[in-house]
Design an enzyme around this catalytic site. Structure first.
Site, PDB file in Angstrom:
ATOM      1  N   GLY A  76       0.782  -1.292  -0.004  1.00  0.00           N
ATOM      2  CA  GLY A  76       0.131   0.114  -0.027  1.00  0.00           C
ATOM      3  C   GLY A  76       0.933   1.218   0.015  1.00  0.00           C
ATOM      4  O   GLY A  76       2.096   1.107   0.202  1.00  0.00           O
ATOM      5  N   GLN A 101       1.218   3.831   2.237  1.00  0.00           N
ATOM      6  CA  GLN A 101       1.841   4.160   3.543  1.00  0.00           C
ATOM      7  C   GLN A 101       2.949   3.208   3.968  1.00  0.00           C
ATOM      8  O   GLN A 101       3.885   3.667   4.232  1.00  0.00           O
ATOM      9  CB  GLN A 101       0.643   3.896   4.679  1.00  0.00           C
ATOM     10  CG  GLN A 101      -0.052   5.116   4.640  1.00  0.00           C
ATOM     11  CD  GLN A 101       0.177   6.315   5.590  1.00  0.00           C
ATOM     12  OE1 GLN A 101       1.205   6.196   6.050  1.00  0.00           O
ATOM     13  NE2 GLN A 101      -0.756   7.229   5.943  1.00  0.00           N
ATOM     14  N   GLU A 134      -5.039   4.010  11.820  1.00  0.00           N
ATOM     15  CA  GLU A 134      -6.111   4.939  12.932  1.00  0.00           C
ATOM     16  C   GLU A 134      -7.428   4.516  12.457  1.00  0.00           C
ATOM     17  O   GLU A 134      -7.558   3.685  11.589  1.00  0.00           O
ATOM     18  CB  GLU A 134      -5.783   6.312  12.802  1.00  0.00           C
ATOM     19  CG  GLU A 134      -5.723   7.124  11.561  1.00  0.00           C
ATOM     20  CD  GLU A 134      -5.570   8.479  11.672  1.00  0.00           C
ATOM     21  OE1 GLU A 134      -5.519   9.012  12.638  1.00  0.00           O
ATOM     22  OE2 GLU A 134      -5.661   9.133  10.732  1.00  0.00           O
ATOM     23  N   TYR A 139       6.549  14.093  19.048  1.00  0.00           N
ATOM     24  CA  TYR A 139       7.498  14.914  18.348  1.00  0.00           C
ATOM     25  C   TYR A 139       8.233  15.840  18.975  1.00  0.00           C
ATOM     26  O   TYR A 139       9.445  16.252  18.885  1.00  0.00           O
ATOM     27  CB  TYR A 139       7.150  15.035  17.049  1.00  0.00           C
ATOM     28  CG  TYR A 139       6.497  13.750  16.020  1.00  0.00           C
ATOM     29  CD1 TYR A 139       6.636  12.303  16.474  1.00  0.00           C
ATOM     30  CD2 TYR A 139       5.858  14.038  14.807  1.00  0.00           C
ATOM     31  CE1 TYR A 139       5.994  11.527  15.802  1.00  0.00           C
ATOM     32  CE2 TYR A 139       5.214  12.970  14.249  1.00  0.00           C
ATOM     33  CZ  TYR A 139       5.204  11.614  14.619  1.00  0.00           C
ATOM     34  OH  TYR A 139       4.470  10.649  14.075  1.00  0.00           O
ATOM     35  N   GLU A 185      -2.255  13.316  28.515  1.00  0.00           N
ATOM     36  CA  GLU A 185      -3.290  14.384  28.075  1.00  0.00           C
ATOM     37  C   GLU A 185      -4.487  13.957  29.190  1.00  0.00           C
ATOM     38  O   GLU A 185      -4.809  12.975  29.747  1.00  0.00           O
ATOM     39  CB  GLU A 185      -3.709  14.120  26.734  1.00  0.00           C
ATOM     40  CG  GLU A 185      -4.175  12.903  26.117  1.00  0.00           C
ATOM     41  CD  GLU A 185      -4.103  12.614  24.678  1.00  0.00           C
ATOM     42  OE1 GLU A 185      -3.309  13.075  23.902  1.00  0.00           O
ATOM     43  OE2 GLU A 185      -5.160  11.849  24.519  1.00  0.00           O
ATOM     44  N   HIS A 214      -9.088  12.746  20.185  1.00  0.00           N
ATOM     45  CA  HIS A 214      -8.865  11.437  20.604  1.00  0.00           C
ATOM     46  C   HIS A 214     -10.305  11.130  21.446  1.00  0.00           C
ATOM     47  O   HIS A 214     -10.577  11.821  22.387  1.00  0.00           O
ATOM     48  CB  HIS A 214      -7.685  11.488  21.837  1.00  0.00           C
ATOM     49  CG  HIS A 214      -6.378  11.513  21.053  1.00  0.00           C
ATOM     50  ND1 HIS A 214      -5.298  11.184  21.728  1.00  0.00           N
ATOM     51  CD2 HIS A 214      -5.810  11.562  19.963  1.00  0.00           C
ATOM     52  CE1 HIS A 214      -4.224  11.332  21.011  1.00  0.00           C
ATOM     53  NE2 HIS A 214      -4.494  11.525  19.759  1.00  0.00           N
TER      54      HIS A 214
END
Lengths: 291, 373, 291, 373
Positions: free
Chosen positions: A18, A20, A98, A159, A209, A246
């Site tokens: 694929g 990705q 995801e 990151y 978070e 999220h």
């Protein structure tokens, strides 16, 4: 040392044909990851960037000794791909995809638990032990070999903080993205335990978070840790009850608030940064203090 | 995706769970007709995607068909908890001996489904003391078995025929939970009425990520009109109270961007997660939508991973050209994958970018005329 | 000592209000088994022969410390009853019911395996450690406390041989009916291992039959055993390919024949009786020889 | 319970597995009509519950509808492997590139389903060398997953579209295996024909014990007329070649009884397991059926556990009275539960019983005029 992945990790890429899969196989090869095989059922015999493609993970395990897998297949196929990896003897499984249905994620995690397989994700950028092995999709340039272990729920924020740690001269032992979904393979505690045991890790950075109670549970473990922990938490400005992208980041019933997390972590002895780029300063302070 | 009560109830009924007799109505006339058919006192319930409707006046009762029409007329078109009522459910009014709460949701820490039940139903489950709540984690592999239903019944102090019905209902709710990839299925209140246990209310929230395998379900939209527009682009978006528009890539970094803005005294207008690897087009459309809300300024904060800086730059340039220049100050922070190419594109169109998130945040707060003095 | 069940075993009877459950509860109480509770969902609060009845096994475990269960419910309900027992913390599960669907039996055995529960049956007469505890349906009179361990696939044949052992003056440490179905919880090897470790057991009697390869597999284990083994096998006269009532007793593909079983057992050092009532003689011989 | 090929094939088709075009016929005229509809050469396959039909002449081929009628006429009503052919399946004759075997059954030792496959299909699976056989045990909990199909395909040397079809067929067969509580599901041969993989044969054996949850399935009877009569009483019964009728309680003890009879030189006429706790009525009926086969003598061997000796005695007395005495010598061995009551009943009706199985066996052999001299 480092945790979970290192220079002995032999990776198979599920969904390598694929877009990705193809793109990130190139990136991982460039980083130095030992990508030994790819899998796309029905495409056995092909090659991608010189990596042989098979119909089954079993062939990649049998012929190349693959012990880790990364999944790039579309969400509806993730359950099957993950079960194949786990059932074929893979020991570390990174699920980048995801939008994996949460009930599929629960099944994958249960099956992996039975078989003693470490699952990173779903919805993770992956994992990197700098200079040794990168699995997943983070930019190659943000990492630097060193002694700070990083564990995070979210991607880009991780990151940002990792780059800050690298730029400040520290470097990382391993950077683990647990994945942003409601149900993922690892907990903070799982990863903290590994960092605590890892000889190469001197301090840990936890990127959390709002939502859920994972950070509060982590704090319980941090109380007993020898190594210093520096945390950053996102979501101070989030209004209660609003979903912030999220699925996990929903404030529920007064638990999982920003304040309760900060309080729990500070009570456990962790240093909590107010801004992402304060993390290196606090690491300096923590390592100076404890050592 | 939340289903409306009347939709959730139809799944309950199809699974063999007893629900009150009744139907949904869009007009007072329909409501009147249903009340006439039922031939007894009715409840008229606003169909909105929010809890605690009763307290907010969203549930009314009527003894006659004419009264039903009057009450429906009051509810239809009104706003309850900021949500417009477009349909009402007209149902037989139950004689209630006891109200229970019974639900199944996902325990993130245990990574498995969990049954939650209490004999103190009918009110906010959040307000029930912990000791009155029965929790039963379910093994995702083996599922919820008949005896689990009995265990829950016994812990609620129920036995005999009522216990047996509760055990049966829980079984069926779990089957629905699995069959519909639910995040939450619940009945509150689940009512004991004489010898029967009846789901007086029903809720079923389906995992958005599973919708590809639920083509049979209706698609229910939630959120403000603005939120819906951005959701259609496939992006996560929440409207907030402030006036600095924000776009970043990734939920965590987006939240952190809001935090940093607030830290410097700014007031963010929204949460917009452009996600991993969004293409030029949806990114441009999202920027347009943000600008259409008349913010005082806008902050674009990108740390490129899958997201490519040149894609973001191209999206910005596209919008700039289309609008003949940005109507408000736009502060750009751009680092990561294809950073050089992105900066080059910006420069060619007279735009500049920051490398540092903090500087960018301070700048946009200043331009919005806010912040610490 | 004895194996699996003894005077510490506290039994719950699932399906106690049915005819079979009621009758055999009386028999087990008469034998001296500690029947602490019964379960029939919806009948909680009743009593059977003075034994309290509950809606759930959990109540029997919580209130009476039940650690074993016997299932008398009709076949369609066995899967649920077994899962309840296993899920409620029962450690020894005896499934008397016959005609349990084989796919249900596979599921029960898999679940029990995960939870470390010993399953006897389905389609078993049960288990008895003479003088200590009897669970199931065998006549009380055939047992006598002693030092021969008996393990069998079939029921009445096992009574016949147990009675012969008792009448000859030996007595038994424990008598285990594994159950006659194709898929049951225990294998001969599982039980032989326990007898080999059990201080009270001096010799073992294995009652097998044609079909399957369970006896051949047992022979492999018997080779390494310290304690003598006397076997009787049924089915010498059975024509090939005919189903003899037990689903397991089908001769398949030349494996599992009477001859192959006798050969394997004798090669492993077991003494094989030609007639059921020769078993005590061979026990005498075996115990004389090895001791 | 074994399903006929045409029934098994219809389940395959409903699961989406490709089968040859065709239908079942009970008369030569129907066979001709089906062949005409198909408009191409056909195979005509006897529908009997036995393997290796081809070798036994149970499968014929026809190029024209008239020929199809002629071949069907030869098969219908004939006996193949001792079984009467009542129906034939008329199907398109496939062009065959390769024959595979693919099946799922239960591995008793592993206590789980096992896939068995070989690229050497079309013949008796028993004759295929072990090294050519692929075995794949399946976890009953997690089931057979898509990748298992691919693993089997690769081990059979298949890839690409053919491998993909095989993987898909195996998935579907496993779903049938579970849905129908199968003991065995197989296709032999599973045929590669050009670009397609087709189940040229299909077999599905359903667990008798599961039939209560398969009310939708047809009920297929097997065995001799005599065996069917006893099976209807709910008892396990197999006809043998000898002339001493035998009834005992329990499969193991019944087998052992046959062994002991043979040991003493007798020739048993049957295996009849009266089971655990059979009531007076079916026991009496079973004794009658055994006597109706004109044995030289009969042995009743009971060690009462659940079975009560008084029930057995009552059954014997009932038959004795109904028949006005037994037509052949009946030797009874009776011990165990309610032994005293049983012996009492026998005595009152002039019958006696042994306590020892060996003595009883020797006696019946003697009365049958057989045995070692």
């Amino acid at each position: 040392m480092a945790i979970i992945v290192d220079e002995k990790t032999k990776l198979v890429v599920q969904g390598i044909t694929g877009n990705q899969g193809n793109f990130h196989t190139r990136q991982m090869l460039d980083y130095g990851t030992r990508v030994v095989a790819g899998v796309t059922p029905g495409r056995g015999g092909a090659e991608v960037h010189g990596v042989p493609v098979y119909d089954t993970v079993q062939e990649a395990v049998d012929k190349h000794g693959a012990n880790a897998s990364v999944i790039f297949v579309p969400a509806p196929g993730v359950r099957d791909a993950a079960f194949e990896a786990i059932g074929s003897g893979i020991k570390t499984l990174v699920i980048v995809t995801e939008h994996v249905p949460v009930q599929d994620a629960m099944a994958i995690v249960a099956y992996a638990g039975e078989r003693g397989v470490t699952v990173i994700g779903p919805n993770t950028y992956g994992i990197c032990s700098p200079g040794k092995c990168k699995i997943g999709i983070p930019p190659n340039v943000i990492f630097k070999p060193g002694h700070v272990g990083v564990v995070a729920r979210s991607g880009t924020l991780s990151y940002e903080i990792t780059a800050a740690i690298s730029n400040a001269g520290f470097g990382e032992s391993t950077v683990v993205g647990m994945g942003g979904d409601r149900v993922v393979g690892l907990t903070f505690i799982d990863v903290l335990k590994m960092f605590e045991r890892d000889a190469e890790t001197e301090a840990v950075t936890l990127v959390g978070e709002i939502g859920g109670t994972a950070e509060e549970e982590a704090a319980e473990f941090i109380k007993g840790m020898q190594k210093p922990v520096v945390a950053f938490l996102a979501g101070r400005a989030a209004p209660p009850g609003k979903r912030m992208g999220h699925a996990g980041a929903i404030i529920e019933r007064g638990r999982g608030t920003f304040e309760s997390k900060v309080q729990a972590l500070e009570a456990a002895g962790a240093l909590v940064a107010k801004l992402p780029w304060e993390v290196p300063d606090l690491l300096r302070k923590a390592l100076g203090g404890k050592r | 995706m939340k289903l409306y009560e009347y939709m959730a109830k139809s799944t309950f009924a199809s699974a063999g769970i007893r629900i009150p007799q009744g139907r949904v109505a869009s007009t007072p006339e329909e409501a009147e007709a249903i009340a006439r058919e039922l031939g007894r006192p009715v409840a008229i319930k606003s169909q909105i995607l929010a809890g605690a409707r009763g307290k907010a006046g969203g549930i009314k009762f009527a003894d006659t068909p004419a009264e039903a029409a009057a009450r429906a007329s009051e509810l239809l078109g009104s706003e309850i908890r900021d949500l417009r009522v477009e349909k009402v459910l007209v149902e037989e009014k139950l004689s209630i001996d006891k109200e229970l709460y019974l639900g199944i949701t996902i325990d993130k820490a245990l990574k498995r489904p969990v049954v939650i039940a209490t004999a103190e139903g009918g009110i906010n489950i959040e307000d029930v003391p912990e000791k009155s709540i029965v929790r039963l984690p379910v093994d995702i592999v083996w599922g919820l078995l008949p005896y689990h239903g009995w265990q829950v019944a016994r812990r609620l102090g129920l036995g005999g025929k009522i216990g047996s019905q509760l055990a049966d209902i829980l079984q069926k709710m779990y089957k629905l939970f699995r069959a519909y990839d639910a995040e939450l299925i619940e009945s509150n209140p689940l009512v004991i009425s004489g010898e029967n246990v009846i789901a007086a209310d029903a809720r079923l929230n389906v995992d958005d990520d599973s919708l590809f395998r639920h083509q049979d379900l209706p698609r229910v939209e939630e959120g403000t009109p603005l939120e819906r527009r951005v959701h259609e682009l496939g992006l996560a978006f929440v409207q907030l109270d402030g006036d600095i528009a924000v776009m970043a890539n990734g939920a965590g970094i987006t939240m952190a961007t809001l935090d940093v803005l607030q830290y410097y005294g700014g007031r963010p207008a929204n949460f917009l997660d452009a996600g991993g690897g969004a293409a030029v087009e949806p990114t441009a459309r999202a920027i347009e939508v943000l600008l259409s809300t008349n913010p005082k300024a806008m902050l674009i904060n990108i740390f490129g991973g899958i997201t490519r800086c040149d894609d973001v730059a191209n999206a910005l340039v596209q919008v700039q050209e289309k609008m003949g220049g940005f109507p408000v100050p736009v502060v750009i922070r751009l680092v990561g994958t294809n950073e050089k190419e992105g900066l080059q594109i910006l420069q060619e169109h007279g735009l500049t970018a920051y490398r540092d998130m903090g500087e960018a945040a301070r700048k946009v707060v200043e331009l919005a005329g806010e912040g610490r003095s």
